[in-house]
Design an enzyme around this catalytic site. Structure first.
Site, PDB file in Angstrom:
ATOM      1  N   ASP A 220       0.833  -1.196   0.000  1.00  0.00           N
ATOM      2  CA  ASP A 220       0.000   0.000   0.000  1.00  0.00           C
ATOM      3  C   ASP A 220       0.876   1.258   0.000  1.00  0.00           C
ATOM      4  OD1 ASP A 220      -2.686   1.224   0.364  1.00  0.00           O
ATOM      5  OD2 ASP A 220      -1.857   1.867   2.285  1.00  0.00           O
ATOM      6  N   GLU A 279       1.528  -0.244  -5.017  1.00  0.00           N
ATOM      7  CA  GLU A 279       0.545   0.783  -5.374  1.00  0.00           C
ATOM      8  C   GLU A 279       1.338   2.067  -5.622  1.00  0.00           C
ATOM      9  OE1 GLU A 279      -3.417   3.026  -3.583  1.00  0.00           O
ATOM     10  OE2 GLU A 279      -1.784   2.459  -2.240  1.00  0.00           O
TER      11      GLU A 279
END
Length: 534
Positions: A220, A279
């Site tokens: 993330d 990401e």
């Protein structure tokens, strides 16, 4: 419509890492399947549905965060990165899921959150109890405020979720004290990755899960761990909630982040066959490619297709850009049309019959491209967003942080409908954490499995063909001549994909149709449709 070629199915393809062309299936656990009746999906539910995922034909799961968390942001606020939250079934449930998924030849990747922790993490609790300048506070970004009494934030950075990116703490003596940085919600304080303790603990987390059999990680905010020296003010502040992140945004994409990814890659290299997927919200192709150098990430999310309207020229530009972004480092491109942060494609493409038709066309286009594909749970059912959720059920932190002006992402997180004629469609025996619309009775897995022309059946056939046909082999694509409002490309193995974004039928190139997203009309490709030919 399906037409099967007489061309024999698959010759062996050259050996390559599994992740280079894998079909990943993103599981948002809260919304996938509930095994204990509390209204929230869990890992037992995912395990119960592995047969369905095997039938769908996916190669790997990407499981959104299930670590221990107070759930201020759907699990992306992690209190213990090496424990599974009881809400999702505990550590034993994860071990059982990994074992059974592997028995079905499905890989399992986990979502890890290296940029920040929860305010309930033991480190942050210790930081609140410690004094300014202490080793406990050095694990985060604590700073004195500006102004005579320190009442102003240390800089002008905004939070992605609205409001300032700083929150002031009360010191042990009861006086207002320092501020801590949180690029996201106040419950998600950013870690200071320059502190060696932060990397040492993250390495421990990586090895903990890899030793338990996890096949890799989705990282993330993989472009956010490094912060600029001195945390200077931004010259241009975008205060919009969950706004597009520009490449000159000081909060992200600082050069120091690449050293952290090299460290992560060294750990994964100790576990052959594992993968790190980042990401990475970076528009500049050169800077994007830097994350995919041979000693950094294996894959990085490219969101251009998910941000592109259903227009042939725009889709072609997005494809060209995505291929160019990885060409310089010989990395695999990635493709996705939606996820837990993005409006579902059916709604994004106009909703109703047209939205479904366009979403069906785009999945064929996406699956025809070289590289890895990421599907979001429910996209295979043609689910739309649920944009009329009652205000009292909204849980996305953007709702509160925006002063009830931005409804947030709950509309794309409504649980999966499995079977039956009424909510909760066997998602749970209790009350689902977000209400499910009655109109989804026609979209359940049970209903769609019974119909060859359903969106679910289209996904199944497309994924199967992609996995076995030799025509899908080879990197890159060659653009084919096509009428206005259409695009066509050829894969090196011989597959031709045609997309018609106009409302009227168009002639197809010469060849045998393997699969089309809508029935042909007099031998022509229907409007808002795509087809594969050989």
């Amino acid at each position: 419509m399906t037409q099967t070629s007489a061309v024999p199915a698959p010759a062996d393809r050259p050996a390559q890492p599994w992740w280079r062309s894998a079909v990943f299936y993103q599981v948002y656990p809260r919304s996938f399947a509930d095994s204990d009746g509390d209204g929230v999906g869990d890992l037992g539910g995912v395990r119960d549905k592995l047969g369905y995922l095997e039938l769908l034909g996916v190669d790997a799961l990407w499981i959104c965060p299930v670590m221990r968390s107070p759930m201020a942001d759907g699990g992306y606020d992690v209190a213990d990165p090496r424990e599974i939250d009881p809400l999702f079934g505990g550590l034993a449930a994860m071990d059982e899921l990994i074992a059974e998924a592997h028995d079905r030849n499905i890989k399992v990747t986990m979502d890890l959150v290296p940029n920040h922790t929860s305010i309930e993490h033991p480190w942050f609790r210790a930081a609140l109890e410690a004094a300014p300048g202490s080793p406990e506070r050095a694990r985060y970004h604590f700073r004195d405020g500006l102004g005579p009494d320190g009442a102003l934030p240390p800089n002008n950075w905004p939070s992605i979720f609205g409001g300032p990116a700083w929150t002031r703490v009360t010191e042990a003596d009861g006086r207002p004290g320092q501020w801590y940085l949180h690029i996201f919600a106040p419950e998600q304080p950013d870690l200071n990755w320059e502190n060696p303790e932060v990397w040492a603990d993250f390495e421990k987390t990586l090895r903990f899960w890899l030793d338990r059999g996890v096949d890799g990680f989705r990282l993330d905010v993989a472009h956010g761990m490094a912060k600029p020296d001195g945390l200077p003010d931004m010259t241009r502040v975008n205060t919009a909630v969950i706004a597009h992140i520009d490449d000159d945004d000081l909060r992200f994409n600082n050069p120091g982040v690449h050293e952290y990814h090299r460290r992560i890659r060294k750990v994964l290299d100790d576990y052959p066959g594992t993968v790190a997927v980042g990401e990475v919200w970076v528009d500049d192709n050169t800077r994007f490619g830097e994350y995919l150098r041979p000693d950094e990430l294996h894959l990085a999310f490219n969101f251009r297709l998910a941000e592109t309207p259903f227009e042939a020229a725009a889709v072609r530009d997005a494809i060209d850009n995505s291929l160019a972004a990885v060409a310089s480092v010989a990395a695999s491109p990635t493709w996705t049309l939606s996820n837990h942060d993005v409006e579902r494609e059916v709604t994004r493409y106009g909703g109703g019959f047209a939205g479904v038709a366009r979403a069906r066309a785009m999945i064929l286009t996406e699956l025809a491209l070289p590289g890895a594909v990421f599907l979001y749970n429910g996209s295979e059912l043609g689910l739309p967003n649920v944009d009329d959720l009652p205000e009292e059920v909204l849980q996305d932190p953007t709702w509160e942080r925006s002063g009830h002006t931005v409804r947030g992402r709950d509309g794309c997180r409504v649980p999966m409908p499995w079977e039956g004629a009424a909510p909760p469609f066997a998602f749970t025996t209790g009350t689902p954490w977000l209400p499910m619309p009655q109109a989804w009775a026609a979209l359940t897995v049970e209903t769609q499995l019974e119909h060859l022309g359903s969106t679910l059946s289209l996904y199944r056939m497309a994924i199967e063909l992609r996995g076995v046909r030799p025509e899908f082999a080879g990197p890159g694509i060659e653009w084919y001549g096509s009428p206005p409002g259409c695009l066509a490309f050829r894969r090196p193995g011989g597959l031709i994909c045609v997309l018609n974004t106009t409302p009227v039928p168009v002639a197809l190139p010469h060849g045998l149709v393997l699969l089309s997203s809508a029935p042909l009309e007099g031998g022509q490709l229907a409007g808002n449709a795509a087809a594969w030919l050989v």
